[in-house]
Scaffold this active site. Structure first.
Site: not given
Ligand code: ASP
Length: 329
Positions: A195, A247
């Site tokens: 992300t 996350g």
């Molecule tokens: N936070 C993002 C989600 O849950 C994924 C990530 O940040 O890796 O969609």
């Protein structure tokens, strides 16, 4: 001789004084970015891959510097910086987004302006090249905060944004990740990073933050993560700070992570660093909520806490400080 020593002592004092004042001076502008947190270790990285990530993070920071140097605004900078990372297949946002369980790409993004507390977000977008640009259009050109799916796509067309065939988002790497996860669901934990996010303090003292993502590999159809949820994945308030998270989204939604950083500063008087550590390295860590965040406060301090082995991250200040980092140390 006496006179000379006196003069020298005075000069040393003047110099020391200016160094101290300069060090404490609020920078004119600050950019802080992330490209995702997760199981990012030296062991699972090649020197070529690492160099590519560093170069792209650096390019994103320098793009932001040019805009801020010329007097651009925090929101303008957040969009341009995130566009660079969305267009790169290295990150799980725009080109390079992860696949859903059904083999599709469904993108989420949000942006918030700390001056007005205006915000825009899009969820489950499948054909808009730059979801962060669409989130900004929702903020500035619609009377709503969040649009999803077909409606978001329709709005993008009306606003003249770049529409792409869904196959544009395909990358072999992300496709392989999905296949691996489908064969062994346990691997899912290792595949969820990339992300992108950006938080900025501009020359006018305004803060802004934005986040863009493909979500999590193997997510169920229609699943929306924290990234487009204002307060969870993104938050900005000129009175406190600007924050972008990355996350395991379900935890970040339930613990309202980005807003919690601002609230801890506002209501409990914590510093940016203390607030970020509290939510990431205590609250979330205790419940197994993996991830991290990047943040800048109204005085130009930055904090980039994370509780995973690594997080692609970097920052740049008008004072000359600049860093691009990947691993814990
Ligand atoms: N936070 C993002 C989600 O849950 C994924 C990530 O940040 O890796 O969609």
């Amino acid at each position: 001789m006496k006179h000379f020593i006196f003069k020298l002592t005075i000069s040393v004092f003047v110099w020391l004084f200016s160094v101290i004042i300069f060090a404490q001076q609020k920078p004119d502008y600050v950019i802080v970015i992330h490209g995702g947190a997760g199981v990012i270790t030296k062991k699972n990285m090649t020197p070529e891959k690492e160099a590519a990530y560093r170069a792209k993070l650096n390019e994103a920071l320098e793009t932001g510097r040019k805009i801020l140097e010329k007097g651009g605004t925090a929101t303008e900078t957040v969009i341009a910086v995130i566009n660079i990372m969305e267009d790169s297949p290295l990150f799980n946002a725009g080109k390079g987004a992860v696949f859903t369980h059904d083999g599709k790409n469904e993108l989420d993004a949000s942006i918030m302006d700390g001056k007005t507390l205006n915000a825009g977000a899009v969820a489950g977008v499948t054909d808009v090249k730059n979801p962060i640009t669409l989130a900004y259009a929702v903020m500035t050109k619609s009377k709503h905060v969040m649009l999803s799916g077909a409606g978001a796509s329709q709005f993008a067309k009306e606003q003249g944004l770049e529409i792409v065939d869904p196959s544009y988002f395909y990358t072999e790497n992300r496709w392989k990740s999905l296949q691996k996860v489908l064969q062994n669901e346990k691997n899912a934990e290792k595949e969820k990073h990339g992300t992108v996010g950006c938080a900025v303090l501009d020359k006018y003292g305004n803060l802004a933050a934005g986040t863009s993502t493909g979500g999590m590999t193997n997510k169920q159809y229609g699943r929306i993560g924290d990234s487009p949820v204002i307060g969870a994945g993104t938050y900005a308030d000129n009175a406190t700070c600007a924050v972008s998270c990355t996350g395991h989204g379900e935890f970040f939604i339930r613990y309202v992570v980005a807003y919690t950083v601002s609230a801890l500063m506002k209501y409990k008087g914590l510093s940016l660093e203390e607030a970020g550590n509290e939510i990431i390295n205590k609250t979330l860590k205790d419940v197994g909520g993996e991830g991290g965040l990047i943040s800048v406060d109204k005085d130009g301090n930055i904090a980039m806490p994370f509780n995973t082995p690594g997080m692609f991250r970097g920052y740049l200040k008008s004072t000359g400080e600049k860093k691009v980092l990947i691993y814990k140390n």
